[in-house]
Motif scaffolding. Structure first.
Motif, short mmCIF file in Angstrom:
data_model
loop_
_atom_site.label_atom_id
_atom_site.label_comp_id
_atom_site.label_asym_id
_atom_site.label_seq_id
_atom_site.Cartn_x
_atom_site.Cartn_y
_atom_site.Cartn_z
N PHE A 36 0.75 -1.36 -0.23
CA PHE A 36 -0.01 -0.01 0.01
C PHE A 36 0.80 1.32 0.03
O PHE A 36 0.28 2.34 0.04
CB PHE A 36 -0.79 0.11 1.12
CG PHE A 36 -1.88 -0.98 0.99
CD1 PHE A 36 -3.02 -1.10 0.45
CD2 PHE A 36 -1.94 -2.12 1.91
CE1 PHE A 36 -3.96 -2.02 0.24
CE2 PHE A 36 -2.81 -3.18 2.12
CZ PHE A 36 -3.97 -3.05 1.12
N GLY A 37 2.22 1.20 -0.11
CA GLY A 37 2.94 2.27 0.27
C GLY A 37 2.91 3.39 -1.00
O GLY A 37 2.70 4.60 -0.72
N ALA A 38 2.87 2.66 -2.13
CA ALA A 38 2.71 3.73 -3.01
C ALA A 38 1.49 4.58 -3.24
O ALA A 38 1.33 5.84 -3.60
CB ALA A 38 2.65 3.10 -4.74
N GLY A 39 0.25 3.93 -2.78
CA GLY A 39 -0.92 4.57 -2.48
C GLY A 39 -1.00 5.75 -1.46
O GLY A 39 -1.44 6.75 -1.81
N PHE A 40 -0.33 5.33 -0.34
CA PHE A 40 -0.32 6.25 0.68
C PHE A 40 0.65 7.53 0.19
O PHE A 40 0.44 8.47 0.60
CB PHE A 40 0.24 5.73 2.10
CG PHE A 40 -0.74 4.73 2.64
CD1 PHE A 40 -1.85 5.67 3.07
CD2 PHE A 40 -0.78 3.32 2.82
CE1 PHE A 40 -2.96 4.84 3.79
CE2 PHE A 40 -1.64 2.71 3.57
CZ PHE A 40 -2.72 3.44 3.88
N LEU A 41 1.74 7.26 -0.52
CA LEU A 41 2.58 8.11 -0.89
C LEU A 41 2.06 9.10 -1.87
O LEU A 41 2.03 10.25 -1.71
CB LEU A 41 3.77 7.66 -1.65
CG LEU A 41 4.93 8.45 -2.10
CD1 LEU A 41 5.54 9.29 -1.06
CD2 LEU A 41 5.91 7.82 -3.18
N PHE A 42 1.05 8.55 -2.67
CA PHE A 42 0.29 9.54 -3.69
C PHE A 42 -0.70 10.47 -2.75
O PHE A 42 -1.00 11.52 -2.93
CB PHE A 42 -0.53 8.44 -4.54
CG PHE A 42 -1.59 9.32 -5.43
CD1 PHE A 42 -1.03 10.06 -6.55
CD2 PHE A 42 -2.90 9.23 -5.05
CE1 PHE A 42 -2.12 10.72 -7.20
CE2 PHE A 42 -3.93 10.00 -5.70
CZ PHE A 42 -3.37 10.72 -6.85
N PHE A 43 -1.44 9.76 -1.84
CA PHE A 43 -2.25 10.60 -1.06
C PHE A 43 -1.65 11.49 -0.04
O PHE A 43 -2.18 12.93 0.04
CB PHE A 43 -3.20 9.67 -0.31
CG PHE A 43 -4.28 9.26 -1.12
CD1 PHE A 43 -5.52 10.11 -1.81
CD2 PHE A 43 -4.54 8.05 -1.39
CE1 PHE A 43 -6.42 9.64 -2.52
CE2 PHE A 43 -5.43 7.54 -2.37
CZ PHE A 43 -6.53 8.30 -2.79
N GLY A 44 -0.47 11.27 0.25
CA GLY A 44 0.34 12.18 1.19
C GLY A 44 0.86 13.39 0.15
O GLY A 44 0.69 14.25 0.48
N LEU A 49 -0.64 14.40 -2.32
CA LEU A 49 -2.05 15.04 -2.66
C LEU A 49 -2.40 16.13 -1.60
O LEU A 49 -2.80 17.30 -1.78
CB LEU A 49 -3.41 14.26 -3.00
CG LEU A 49 -4.53 14.68 -3.71
CD1 LEU A 49 -4.05 15.28 -4.98
CD2 LEU A 49 -5.28 13.43 -3.97
N ALA A 50 -2.18 15.67 -0.42
CA ALA A 50 -2.51 16.52 0.93
C ALA A 50 -1.67 17.59 0.84
O ALA A 50 -1.90 18.65 1.34
CB ALA A 50 -2.40 15.62 2.26
N LEU A 51 -0.45 17.34 0.79
CA LEU A 51 0.52 18.38 0.76
C LEU A 51 0.51 19.57 -0.21
O LEU A 51 0.37 20.63 -0.20
CB LEU A 51 2.06 17.74 0.29
CG LEU A 51 3.12 18.81 0.59
CD1 LEU A 51 3.29 19.57 1.80
CD2 LEU A 51 4.38 18.10 0.11
N LEU A 52 0.01 18.84 -1.45
CA LEU A 52 -0.52 20.00 -2.49
C LEU A 52 -1.63 20.86 -2.14
O LEU A 52 -1.74 21.92 -2.45
CB LEU A 52 -0.82 19.31 -3.96
CG LEU A 52 -1.20 20.07 -5.20
CD1 LEU A 52 0.09 20.92 -5.36
CD2 LEU A 52 -1.70 18.94 -6.29
#
Length: 87
Positions: A50-58, A60-63
């Protein structure tokens, strides 16, 4: 907690379109809930974790945080002061 804060700000910013904006925010929350599970499942299928998915959402949240920080001052001087609300 964040969802409640968004719904609390709607009448301050969209005084005459409260119903419409409440519906749009609720819809965005529903789509976001579906998109989260879908993206995490896709990341698990592609990478085995799940790391890539969490990295993507992290990211997105930073953006989103950067975008909010950029408009915060303008919001406080335009609609926050006009409505008399402490934002």
């Amino acid at each position: 907690m964040g969802n409640g804060a968004v719904f609390q700000l709607i009448p301050l910013r969209f005084r005459h379109e409260i119903g419409l904006m409440t519906g749009l925010v609720g819809c965005a929350g529903g789509v976001g809930g579906f998109f989260l599970a879908q993206t995490l499942g896709y990341a698990k299928g592609m990478t085995g974790g799940f790391g890539a998915g969490f990295l993507f959402f992290g990211a997105l949240a930073l953006l989103g945080f950067i975008g909010l920080a950029m408009v915060k001052v303008r919001w406080r001087t335009t609609w926050g002061a006009v409505s008399g609300a402490r934002v």
